[in-house]
Scaffold this motif. Sequence first.
Motif, PDB file in Angstrom:
ATOM      1  N   LEU A   1     -52.430   7.751 -66.582  1.00 20.91           N
ATOM      2  CA  LEU A   1     -51.938   6.402 -66.309  1.00 20.91           C
ATOM      3  C   LEU A   1     -52.262   5.475 -67.482  1.00 20.91           C
ATOM      4  CD1 LEU A   1     -50.550   4.576 -64.291  1.00 20.91           C
ATOM      5  CD2 LEU A   1     -52.764   4.170 -63.217  1.00 20.91           C
ATOM      6  N   VAL A   2     -53.458   5.553 -67.988  1.00 17.25           N
ATOM      7  CA  VAL A   2     -53.855   4.713 -69.122  1.00 17.25           C
ATOM      8  C   VAL A   2     -52.988   5.018 -70.341  1.00 17.25           C
ATOM      9  CG1 VAL A   2     -55.739   4.265 -70.761  1.00 17.25           C
ATOM     10  CG2 VAL A   2     -56.212   4.364 -68.308  1.00 17.25           C
ATOM     11  N   ALA A   3     -52.727   6.278 -70.584  1.00 17.84           N
ATOM     12  CA  ALA A   3     -51.874   6.661 -71.713  1.00 17.84           C
ATOM     13  C   ALA A   3     -50.454   6.125 -71.533  1.00 17.84           C
ATOM     14  CB  ALA A   3     -51.847   8.179 -71.865  1.00 17.84           C
ATOM     15  N   ALA A   4     -49.940   6.184 -70.322  1.00 15.93           N
ATOM     16  CA  ALA A   4     -48.590   5.677 -70.053  1.00 15.93           C
ATOM     17  C   ALA A   4     -48.531   4.168 -70.277  1.00 15.93           C
ATOM     18  CB  ALA A   4     -48.170   6.024 -68.631  1.00 15.93           C
ATOM     19  N   VAL A   5     -49.558   3.467 -69.850  1.00 11.92           N
ATOM     20  CA  VAL A   5     -49.606   2.019 -70.071  1.00 11.92           C
ATOM     21  C   VAL A   5     -49.675   1.722 -71.567  1.00 11.92           C
ATOM     22  CG1 VAL A   5     -51.010  -0.060 -69.730  1.00 11.92           C
ATOM     23  CG2 VAL A   5     -50.580   1.480 -67.814  1.00 11.92           C
ATOM     24  N   GLY A   6     -50.442   2.496 -72.289  1.00  8.74           N
ATOM     25  CA  GLY A   6     -50.526   2.314 -73.735  1.00  8.74           C
ATOM     26  C   GLY A   6     -49.188   2.503 -74.414  1.00  8.74           C
ATOM     27  N   ARG A   7     -48.451   3.527 -74.002  1.00  6.69           N
ATOM     28  CA  ARG A   7     -47.119   3.764 -74.574  1.00  6.69           C
ATOM     29  C   ARG A   7     -46.169   2.621 -74.229  1.00  6.69           C
ATOM     30  NH1 ARG A   7     -48.380   8.797 -72.646  1.00  6.69           N
ATOM     31  NH2 ARG A   7     -46.902   8.636 -70.922  1.00  6.69           N
ATOM     32  N   LEU A   8     -46.272   2.108 -73.016  1.00  4.41           N
ATOM     33  CA  LEU A   8     -45.429   0.987 -72.601  1.00  4.41           C
ATOM     34  C   LEU A   8     -45.734  -0.246 -73.437  1.00  4.41           C
ATOM     35  CD1 LEU A   8     -43.377  -0.349 -70.717  1.00  4.41           C
ATOM     36  CD2 LEU A   8     -45.268  -0.786 -69.139  1.00  4.41           C
ATOM     37  N   ARG A   9     -46.990  -0.554 -73.636  1.00  2.00           N
ATOM     38  CA  ARG A   9     -47.382  -1.726 -74.433  1.00  2.00           C
ATOM     39  C   ARG A   9     -46.883  -1.587 -75.881  1.00  2.00           C
ATOM     40  NH1 ARG A   9     -47.630  -3.674 -70.129  1.00  2.00           N
ATOM     41  NH2 ARG A   9     -49.517  -4.078 -68.948  1.00  2.00           N
ATOM     42  N   SER A  10     -46.979  -0.393 -76.422  1.00  2.00           N
ATOM     43  CA  SER A  10     -46.489  -0.159 -77.783  1.00  2.00           C
ATOM     44  C   SER A  10     -44.980  -0.367 -77.862  1.00  2.00           C
ATOM     45  CB  SER A  10     -46.835   1.256 -78.236  1.00  2.00           C
ATOM     46  OG  SER A  10     -48.220   1.395 -78.379  1.00  2.00           O
ATOM     47  N   ALA A  11     -44.272   0.127 -76.872  1.00  2.00           N
ATOM     48  CA  ALA A  11     -42.817  -0.037 -76.840  1.00  2.00           C
ATOM     49  C   ALA A  11     -42.444  -1.506 -76.702  1.00  2.00           C
ATOM     50  CB  ALA A  11     -42.212   0.785 -75.701  1.00  2.00           C
ATOM     51  N   GLU A  12     -43.161  -2.239 -75.862  1.00  2.00           N
ATOM     52  CA  GLU A  12     -42.889  -3.670 -75.699  1.00  2.00           C
ATOM     53  C   GLU A  12     -43.109  -4.418 -77.012  1.00  2.00           C
ATOM     54  OE1 GLU A  12     -43.998  -4.339 -70.981  1.00  2.00           O
ATOM     55  OE2 GLU A  12     -45.593  -4.451 -72.466  1.00  2.00           O
ATOM     56  N   ALA A  13     -44.173  -4.080 -77.708  1.00  4.46           N
ATOM     57  CA  ALA A  13     -44.464  -4.726 -78.994  1.00  4.46           C
ATOM     58  C   ALA A  13     -43.361  -4.426 -80.005  1.00  4.46           C
ATOM     59  CB  ALA A  13     -45.817  -4.267 -79.515  1.00  4.46           C
TER      60      ALA A  13
ATOM     61  N   ASN B   1     -45.262  13.961 -60.681  1.00  2.72           N
ATOM     62  CA  ASN B   1     -45.432  13.691 -59.260  1.00  2.72           C
ATOM     63  C   ASN B   1     -46.863  13.235 -58.990  1.00  2.72           C
ATOM     64  OD1 ASN B   1     -47.131  15.982 -58.955  1.00  2.72           O
ATOM     65  ND2 ASN B   1     -45.352  17.306 -58.702  1.00  2.72           N
ATOM     66  N   ASP B   2     -47.116  12.787 -57.757  1.00  2.00           N
ATOM     67  CA  ASP B   2     -48.422  12.244 -57.394  1.00  2.00           C
ATOM     68  C   ASP B   2     -49.530  13.282 -57.526  1.00  2.00           C
ATOM     69  OD1 ASP B   2     -47.316   9.794 -56.911  1.00  2.00           O
ATOM     70  OD2 ASP B   2     -47.098  10.102 -54.760  1.00  2.00           O
ATOM     71  N   ASP B   3     -49.239  14.558 -57.271  1.00  2.00           N
ATOM     72  CA  ASP B   3     -50.253  15.602 -57.373  1.00  2.00           C
ATOM     73  C   ASP B   3     -50.785  15.715 -58.801  1.00  2.00           C
ATOM     74  OD1 ASP B   3     -49.933  16.162 -54.690  1.00  2.00           O
ATOM     75  OD2 ASP B   3     -48.488  17.777 -55.051  1.00  2.00           O
ATOM     76  N   VAL B   4     -49.904  15.548 -59.771  1.00  2.00           N
ATOM     77  CA  VAL B   4     -50.312  15.654 -61.167  1.00  2.00           C
ATOM     78  C   VAL B   4     -51.160  14.452 -61.564  1.00  2.00           C
ATOM     79  CG1 VAL B   4     -49.478  15.740 -63.539  1.00  2.00           C
ATOM     80  CG2 VAL B   4     -48.329  17.072 -61.769  1.00  2.00           C
ATOM     81  N   LEU B   5     -50.829  13.268 -61.033  1.00  2.00           N
ATOM     82  CA  LEU B   5     -51.554  12.051 -61.384  1.00  2.00           C
ATOM     83  C   LEU B   5     -52.882  11.913 -60.660  1.00  2.00           C
ATOM     84  CD1 LEU B   5     -48.683   9.415 -61.475  1.00  2.00           C
ATOM     85  CD2 LEU B   5     -49.888  10.416 -63.410  1.00  2.00           C
ATOM     86  N   ALA B   6     -53.022  12.536 -59.496  1.00  2.00           N
ATOM     87  CA  ALA B   6     -54.228  12.384 -58.685  1.00  2.00           C
ATOM     88  C   ALA B   6     -55.464  12.787 -59.477  1.00  2.00           C
ATOM     89  CB  ALA B   6     -54.116  13.218 -57.412  1.00  2.00           C
ATOM     90  N   GLY B   7     -56.407  11.864 -59.556  1.00  2.00           N
ATOM     91  CA  GLY B   7     -57.648  12.149 -60.241  1.00  2.00           C
ATOM     92  C   GLY B   7     -57.531  12.182 -61.759  1.00  2.00           C
ATOM     93  N   ARG B   8     -56.425  11.689 -62.309  1.00  2.00           N
ATOM     94  CA  ARG B   8     -56.223  11.709 -63.763  1.00  2.00           C
ATOM     95  C   ARG B   8     -55.884  10.315 -64.272  1.00  2.00           C
ATOM     96  NH1 ARG B   8     -52.981  15.968 -65.986  1.00  2.00           N
ATOM     97  NH2 ARG B   8     -53.739  15.056 -67.898  1.00  2.00           N
ATOM     98  N   PRO B   9     -56.851   9.413 -64.224  1.00  2.00           N
ATOM     99  CA  PRO B   9     -56.563   8.045 -64.686  1.00  2.00           C
ATOM    100  C   PRO B   9     -56.162   7.998 -66.165  1.00  2.00           C
ATOM    101  CG  PRO B   9     -58.909   8.334 -64.359  1.00  2.00           C
ATOM    102  CD  PRO B   9     -58.233   9.577 -63.832  1.00  2.00           C
ATOM    103  N   ASP B  10     -56.557   9.021 -66.934  1.00  2.00           N
ATOM    104  CA  ASP B  10     -56.199   9.062 -68.350  1.00  2.00           C
ATOM    105  C   ASP B  10     -54.691   9.131 -68.555  1.00  2.00           C
ATOM    106  OD1 ASP B  10     -56.606  11.631 -67.140  1.00  2.00           O
ATOM    107  OD2 ASP B  10     -56.359  12.552 -69.112  1.00  2.00           O
TER     108      ASP B  10
END
Length: 71
Positions: free
Chosen positions: A13-25, A2-11
């Motif tokens: 989001l960055v980790a999720a994007v990294g996993r997405l990029r790996s999956a796409e590759a 949820n948004d409360d868990v993500l608030a102030g934790r850009p790491d």
Amino acid sequence: MNDDVLAGRPDVLVAAVGRLRSAEAEVLRARRELSALIVAERKAGVPVAELARRTGQTPVDIRNLLGATGL
């Protein structure tokens, strides 16, 4: 998450994007491998209908793939 868990934790989001990029590759690698196998099977004389049946694709999909590779 949820948004409360993500608030102030850009790491997170960055980790999720990294996993997405790996999956796409990985998907791209698997598609290339499947395409190469389909081309090899067709060159070996396997009928388009059989390739479609074995891959779960339509004959049109197989013909389009083969056409894009010059077969």
